[in-house]
Design an enzyme around this catalytic site. Sequence first.
Site, PDB file in Angstrom:
ATOM      1  N   GLU A   1       0.815  -1.216   0.000  1.00 46.08           N
ATOM      2  CA  GLU A   1       0.000   0.000   0.000  1.00 46.08           C
ATOM      3  C   GLU A   1       0.847   1.264   0.000  1.00 46.08           C
ATOM      4  OE1 GLU A   1      -2.035  -0.226   3.707  1.00 46.08           O
ATOM      5  OE2 GLU A   1      -3.456  -1.714   3.033  1.00 46.08           O
ATOM      6  N   PRO A   2       1.745   1.435  -0.941  1.00 43.90           N
ATOM      7  CA  PRO A   2       2.540   2.659  -0.916  1.00 43.90           C
ATOM      8  C   PRO A   2       1.708   3.863  -1.350  1.00 43.90           C
ATOM      9  CG  PRO A   2       2.992   1.431  -2.913  1.00 43.90           C
ATOM     10  CD  PRO A   2       2.036   0.593  -2.111  1.00 43.90           C
ATOM     11  N   GLY A   3       1.964   4.991  -0.744  1.00 47.88           N
ATOM     12  CA  GLY A   3       1.332   6.236  -1.179  1.00 47.88           C
ATOM     13  C   GLY A   3       2.427   7.174  -1.642  1.00 47.88           C
ATOM     14  N   ARG A   4       3.145   7.707  -0.667  1.00 45.42           N
ATOM     15  CA  ARG A   4       4.184   8.707  -0.903  1.00 45.42           C
ATOM     16  C   ARG A   4       5.205   8.269  -1.964  1.00 45.42           C
ATOM     17  NH1 ARG A   4       5.661  12.089   3.448  1.00 45.42           N
ATOM     18  NH2 ARG A   4       4.743  10.542   4.811  1.00 45.42           N
TER      19      ARG A   4
ATOM     20  N   TYR B   1       0.549  14.099  -0.127  1.00 50.38           N
ATOM     21  CA  TYR B   1       0.141  14.840   1.061  1.00 50.38           C
ATOM     22  C   TYR B   1       0.343  16.351   0.878  1.00 50.38           C
ATOM     23  CZ  TYR B   1       0.467  10.039   2.659  1.00 50.38           C
ATOM     24  OH  TYR B   1       0.331   8.681   2.758  1.00 50.38           O
TER      25      TYR B   1
ATOM     26  N   CYS C   1      -1.997  34.246   8.139  1.00 54.03           N
ATOM     27  CA  CYS C   1      -1.711  34.993   9.364  1.00 54.03           C
ATOM     28  C   CYS C   1      -1.410  34.086  10.547  1.00 54.03           C
ATOM     29  CB  CYS C   1      -2.863  35.929   9.653  1.00 54.03           C
ATOM     30  SG  CYS C   1      -2.964  37.156   8.350  1.00 54.03           S
ATOM     31  N   GLU C   2      -0.340  33.346  10.425  1.00 48.20           N
ATOM     32  CA  GLU C   2       0.149  32.498  11.513  1.00 48.20           C
ATOM     33  C   GLU C   2       1.650  32.382  11.362  1.00 48.20           C
ATOM     34  OE1 GLU C   2      -1.259  28.749  12.650  1.00 48.20           O
ATOM     35  OE2 GLU C   2      -3.293  29.096  11.916  1.00 48.20           O
TER      36      GLU C   2
ATOM     37  N   ARG D   1       2.647  20.306   5.201  1.00 52.48           N
ATOM     38  CA  ARG D   1       3.664  19.455   5.815  1.00 52.48           C
ATOM     39  C   ARG D   1       4.694  20.225   6.650  1.00 52.48           C
ATOM     40  NH1 ARG D   1       6.772  16.291   3.867  1.00 52.48           N
ATOM     41  NH2 ARG D   1       6.302  14.588   5.258  1.00 52.48           N
TER      42      ARG D   1
ATOM     43  N   TYR E   1       4.480  19.023  10.421  1.00 49.81           N
ATOM     44  CA  TYR E   1       5.507  18.041  10.841  1.00 49.81           C
ATOM     45  C   TYR E   1       6.913  18.631  10.842  1.00 49.81           C
ATOM     46  CZ  TYR E   1       1.711  15.317   8.655  1.00 49.81           C
ATOM     47  OH  TYR E   1       0.494  14.822   8.254  1.00 49.81           O
TER      48      TYR E   1
HETATM   49  N1  LLP Z   1      -1.558   2.268   4.398  1.00 55.32           N
HETATM   50  C1  LLP Z   1      -2.123   2.794   5.496  1.00 55.32           C
HETATM   51  C2  LLP Z   1      -3.026   1.981   6.296  1.00 55.32           C
HETATM   52  C3  LLP Z   1      -1.837   4.130   5.849  1.00 55.32           C
HETATM   53  O1  LLP Z   1      -2.384   4.650   6.931  1.00 55.32           O
HETATM   54  C4  LLP Z   1      -0.958   4.900   5.033  1.00 55.32           C
HETATM   55  C5  LLP Z   1      -0.637   6.286   5.375  1.00 55.32           C
HETATM   56  C6  LLP Z   1      -0.414   4.296   3.900  1.00 55.32           C
HETATM   57  C7  LLP Z   1      -0.727   2.965   3.614  1.00 55.32           C
HETATM   58  C8  LLP Z   1       0.502   5.013   2.965  1.00 55.32           C
HETATM   59  O2  LLP Z   1       1.673   5.404   3.583  1.00 55.32           O
HETATM   60  P1  LLP Z   1       2.874   6.018   2.716  1.00 55.32           P
HETATM   61  O3  LLP Z   1       3.329   4.934   1.777  1.00 55.32           O
HETATM   62  O4  LLP Z   1       2.339   7.194   1.991  1.00 55.32           O
HETATM   63  O5  LLP Z   1       3.895   6.386   3.708  1.00 55.32           O
HETATM   64  N2  LLP Z   1       0.295  13.291   6.026  1.00 55.32           N
HETATM   65  C9  LLP Z   1       1.525  12.627   6.390  1.00 55.32           C
HETATM   66  C10 LLP Z   1       1.507  11.162   6.059  1.00 55.32           C
HETATM   67  C11 LLP Z   1       0.369  10.394   6.691  1.00 55.32           C
HETATM   68  C12 LLP Z   1       0.330   8.938   6.311  1.00 55.32           C
HETATM   69  C13 LLP Z   1      -0.935   8.292   6.748  1.00 55.32           C
HETATM   70  N3  LLP Z   1      -1.084   6.905   6.402  1.00 55.32           N
HETATM   71  C14 LLP Z   1       2.693  13.339   5.726  1.00 55.32           C
HETATM   72  O6  LLP Z   1       2.479  14.307   5.002  1.00 55.32           O
HETATM   73  O7  LLP Z   1       3.832  12.969   5.959  1.00 55.32           O
END
Ligand code: LLP
Length: 427
Positions: free
Chosen positions: A280-283, A378, A349-350, A319, A323
């Site tokens: 499940e990659p996102g980033r 993100y 304004c922060e 971000r 973070y």
């Molecule tokens: N699977 C699950 C169950 C998750 O909760 C997440 C991310 C992913 C996969 C994907 O993770 P990745 O491969 O993208 O690392 N907003 C934050 C990141 C929050 C991630 C939440 N869950 C940021 O900007 O760093």
Amino acid sequence: MTPTSVATAHSFVAQAAIDDVDLAALAARLGTPLHAYSSSAIRQRIGGLQAALSGLDATIFFAVKANPNLAILQLMANAGVGADIVSVGELRRSLHAGMPPERIVFSGVGKSADEIAGALTVGIHRFNVESHDELLTLQRLAKAQGVTARAAARINPDVDAHTHAKISTGKSENKFGVSIDEARRWFAEHRQLSHVQLDGLHVHIGSQILTLEPFRLALQRVAEFWRELEQAGHTVTSIDVGGGLGVCYRAGEDHPVAAADYVGVIREALAGYRGRLLLEPGRYLVAEAGVLLTRVIRVKPGIERQFLVLDAAMNDLQRPSLYDAWHDIVPVSDESRPLTTYDIVGPVCETGDTFARNRVMPECVAGDLLLIKATGAYGASMASTYNSRPLAAEVLLNQGRYAVVRRRQHFEEMIAGEQPARHWETT
Ligand code: LLP
């Protein structure tokens, strides 16, 4: 004079084009702030990961939350990638983009009964279940619909992902998943669940992980549990290894792990496993493919610091304020200029509306075009209209051409749904 201030912009890597699209011309045409994504870069990432997985029965499910733009989801669907969703909104987006239901998995600690029922109705591939209450709700709703839900137990392996505390998910103090002890009880009891086929394991320990060790540890714990379950007579048809692969936000400092090495850890930890693997990659798939184009509104000499005030703000990219995340910021023009130090801020304004402090940059003037890099994940997905700033436009780039995939929000769209309190009612 600081040592860096004598250097010229030539020691700074400007970037005039992405995916063969001229960025200055693009910004002149579409305005700023503007989120731009290279489809070639995304396809390259997908292809690289798929190649690393070759020989395994493995499927990539893109974590939609990283970038839910319909065009991105469509690109994923066309590349054979599925969707990892966490809400009915993400479910609807995925279906809308042409993602087949059998390529959708549903994660998240707070799935509501309505959301579960909706996902059952369309027949998604699998639910990653995070609590006993959710398991029972799934049983009740699946029974009501006369269907059998496929489910995986999300394990909290109590592993430190060595990432920012706000994006760490696999420690026992975090809200995600259940202990192996609890999951063991679920499997022992699950034959009483007539409409849930509990035959999968899921783990996701956090995000922006830059070393292999946390993955190895988590997967070893999952592997141990899978072997134990099989010995006890249960079938584990799928193991979902989650997302979390880190990317490079700071050139020269961040050294992400290579896809092949990451998959090597999966192969090793799960050696002998004959079921299906889900990732499940996102980033990893989209972050470095995206930039936020922004113009300098003005240079403001402050009392103690010099401020570079941009037309992008924390509402466009949260971000850094959320973070303390570093994003490289570079000029689009490679004109040689002396370097100087700025605090790079937005108009909100922060004080938190700060992209970078004490950042060495080529000297800028009002109107200069800059790139905030690695914003494809993100970035737009976490944007808001705070300070009544309409959502920025998004554009997909592909080998010298561009397509607007989200038009800049109009003022009227931003206030749509709001109204003066005309009709007072009682409950
Ligand atoms: N699977 C699950 C169950 C998750 O909760 C997440 C991310 C992913 C996969 C994907 O993770 P990745 O491969 O993208 O690392 N907003 C934050 C990141 C929050 C991630 C939440 N869950 C940021 O900007 O760093």
